[in-house]
Design a protein around this motif. Structure first.
Motif: not given
Lengths: 317, 307
Positions: B86-90, B137-145, B157-163
């Motif tokens: 998961n794109p885990e951010m602060y 979805g927004m976290r996923q985008r931020l992860g991509l960023a 990208l691990d499971e990029p379309t998740n969520g």
């Protein structure tokens, strides 16, 4: 070097953007204010000395103390001896004591809050490593062109900078609160130091800084311990809980076991360096140099273990 | 062909005496989207973690643009942008502060580049809000960023379309294709959504129980057999079955409530239709059902342990 500065900048951003860390700073200021107000309300305002009446009072007090000294067991005598010597010094050198609290006495009292700062910094340091694992952010943190050692080091330094900031806040705020509540006229008071039956006059600021420094060593040891536990277990609740538990229980347990000689090698028998200045050491043959050597060995072990676990283990969070 | 952007050489991972990954060897080329497909617990994430250096290898080596991730971590990792799981951010920082954080670690990422990436993933309006207010979805985008921030040549990208919602999935898919085609990034995508993979990837590697059991291009994957299933919708099913068996000698795959399904080649469809009509069977419809990646996947993995 500049890359290390950027890492510390990152850690600082994470520290000061987190609500809890800012609240802890406010709590410290609140504690000093509360302590000041409570002391102000519970101590009668000092009466000015009439002529040399204070000398008579001290002579009377010393007589009482000398009677008392014969009644109490040997261990308690050193404290009374110290009181007598200081009183005598005041009489001999015409140094009237300030009745009640004065600014430096308050600042000196507030150095006890260094332990609170230690707890706050433990919460911060324990959290800053383990929370990256708990939240999963460690994965994005460690896939950068930066070594794990540098990441760990930046976190450690940022935590210590936070502690330094808290110490500075403690000094300035307790000085201001002490001055406002108890008046700035006590500023010129010297500190009377008692050592091996001799009383010497030292500068108050120097004495307070010495207190801060010695307490700071203790803080450094506990924070490093917390950081190590955090790195080993990767769990913030465990790191914070265990460190604070040890900080609370350790020194007491050491006092209980002080009849055994091996106790002098235990961390908690050595962390409180002020024991060589104000009180008596846990085990009588301990010296300042001995404690510093023991602390150095523990410190090196904490750093090594914490570093090994942080840099060598797989990230499975 | 050019040199691969990532090379795995006999990569093995043993954890607690148990072999999790049994010697993976493959390469991924610039401009290619490589799908990493496998049931949960097959070793996808472990492999990805080894590629980005979060886990050590027991044996073998991984090279990114020629640099070993083991020996030359900093030089190797510089070329990678990744989301691991998961794109885990602060959450207590804003999206922008998160990107600032990672840009400081990369070095040489300008403010303009940060703005550019924000624009690219469409987060401009919300970038100064705290991440805890973001949708998945927004976290996923931020992860991509954050993965694209330092202009890497390899994207993982691990499971990029998740969520993501369907529109978001399509957008990300187009975006991934564009990065591969226009900017020649080598992209590894892992997913268990097979239909997704089919639309996104050039090649697919199937991993099962820590072994790479097959690597094929998507086209080969789906069209490697000439035979296809064709469904004929008819009125008299019994008669149709008899006719098909006796006169056309075709194997009937199955009979359905409204017709029959046969396994045959393209050229044989009109023959079957003609035969059926000659025998006075009413023919309502003919539908060829091309074998999907999913069928193929089930076939290869034996249909077991698929999530």
């Amino acid at each position: 070097m500049s890359s290390m500065l950027r890492l510390i900048q990152n850690e600082n951003m994470k520290i000061y953007r987190k609500g809890t860390n800012r609240i802890m700073l406010l709590m410290l200021v609140g504690l000093i204010l509360a302590a000041g107000l409570i002391l102000k309300l519970n101590t009668p305002s000092p009466k000015p000395h009439v002529n040399d009446s204070w000398k008579q009072a001290l002579i009377k007090e010393n007589k009482n103390l000398e009677k008392e000294i014969k009644k109490v067991p040997k261990e308690s005598q050193s404290y009374l001896k110290k009181e007598i010597a200081i009183n005598q010094y005041r009489i001999d050198h015409h140094l009237p004591p300030v009745n009640g609290l004065h600014i430096w006495k308050f600042v000196d009292l507030m150095t006890n809050l260094v332990m609170v700062i230690a707890i706050f910094t433990i919460i911060l340091a324990g959290g800053s490593i383990a929370s990256e694992f708990n939240s999963g952010t460690i994965k994005l943190l460690l896939i950068r062109p930066v070594s794990r050692t540098a990441v760990l080091f930046s976190k450690y330094i940022a935590a210590l900078l936070y502690a330094v900031l808290m110490l500075v806040v403690l000094f300035i705020v307790s000085w201001l609160v002490g001055g406002i509540l108890f008046g700035f006229n006590g500023l010129t008071q010297p500190y009377l130091q008692y050592h091996n039956g001799h009383v010497t006059e030292t500068n108050m600021v120097l004495y307070i800084f010495k207190e801060y420094g010695l307490n700071g060593v203790q803080l450094l040891m506990y924070v490093t311990l917390a950081a190590m536990i955090s790195s080993v277990f990767r769990n913030s609740a465990l790191a914070i809980g265990l460190s604070i538990f040890l900080l609370m229980v350790g020194p007491t347990a050491v006092q209980f076991l002080s009849k055994y000689d091996w106790v002098k090698y235990v961390l908690f028998a050595n962390t409180n360096l002020t024991q060589y200045i104000t009180g008596t050491p846990v085990v009588s043959d301990m010296t300042l140099g001995f404690s510093i050597a023991v602390l150095a060995v523990y410190y090196a072990a904490f750093v090594l273990i914490g570093w090994l676990f942080f840099t060598k283990r797989d990230i499975t969070a | 062909m050019e040199k691969p952007a990532i090379t795995l050489e006999n990569v093995k991972k043993v954890i607690g005496g148990k072999t999790i990954i049994h010697g993976l060897t493959f390469g991924i080329y610039p401009g290619e989207v490589f799908g990493f497909l496998g049931p949960n617990g097959a070793g996808k994430t472990t492999t990805i973690r080894m590629i980005v250096g979060l886990m050590s290898m027991t044996e073998g080596n991984i090279y990114i643009q020629g640099h070993s991730i083991k020996k030359d971590f900093k030089k190797a990792i510089k070329n990678i942008g990744a989301i691991v799981e998961n794109p885990e951010m602060y959450k207590f920082l804003t999206g922008y502060q998160n990107l600032l954080h990672y840009s400081r670690m990369a070095g040489g990422v300008s403010r303009e580049r940060i703005s550019e990436v924000i624009e690219l993933v469409g987060l401009k309006d919300r970038i100064h809000e705290k991440v805890k207010t973001y949708s998945l979805g927004m976290r996923q985008r931020l992860g991509l960023a954050q993965a694209l921030l330092h202009s890497p040549s390899v994207l993982i990208l691990d499971e990029p379309t998740n969520g993501l919602d369907p529109a978001g999935i399509r957008e990300i898919r187009h975006y991934i294709r564009r990065l591969a085609e226009k900017e020649s990034l080598a992209i590894i995508v892992s997913s268990h959504l097979l239909s997704e993979m089919e639309l996104m990837c050039d090649r697919i590697g199937i991993i099962q129980k820590g072994q790479l059991i097959d690597v094929q291009t998507v086209n080969d994957f789906v069209q490697d057999e000439k035979q296809m299933s064709v469904a004929f919708t008819v009125d008299d099913i019994d008669k149709a079955v008899r006719v098909a068996a006796e006169q056309c000698h075709f194997k009937i795959v199955k009979t359905k409530s409204d017709g029959i399904e046969l396994q045959l080649e393209k050229e044989q469809i009109p023959i079957v239709a003609e035969t059926l009509m000659k025998n006075k069977i009413k023919l309502y419809g003919i539908e060829s059902t091309a074998k999907t990646l999913e069928d193929k996947f089930l076939e290869i993995t034996g249909g077991k342990e698929i999530v």
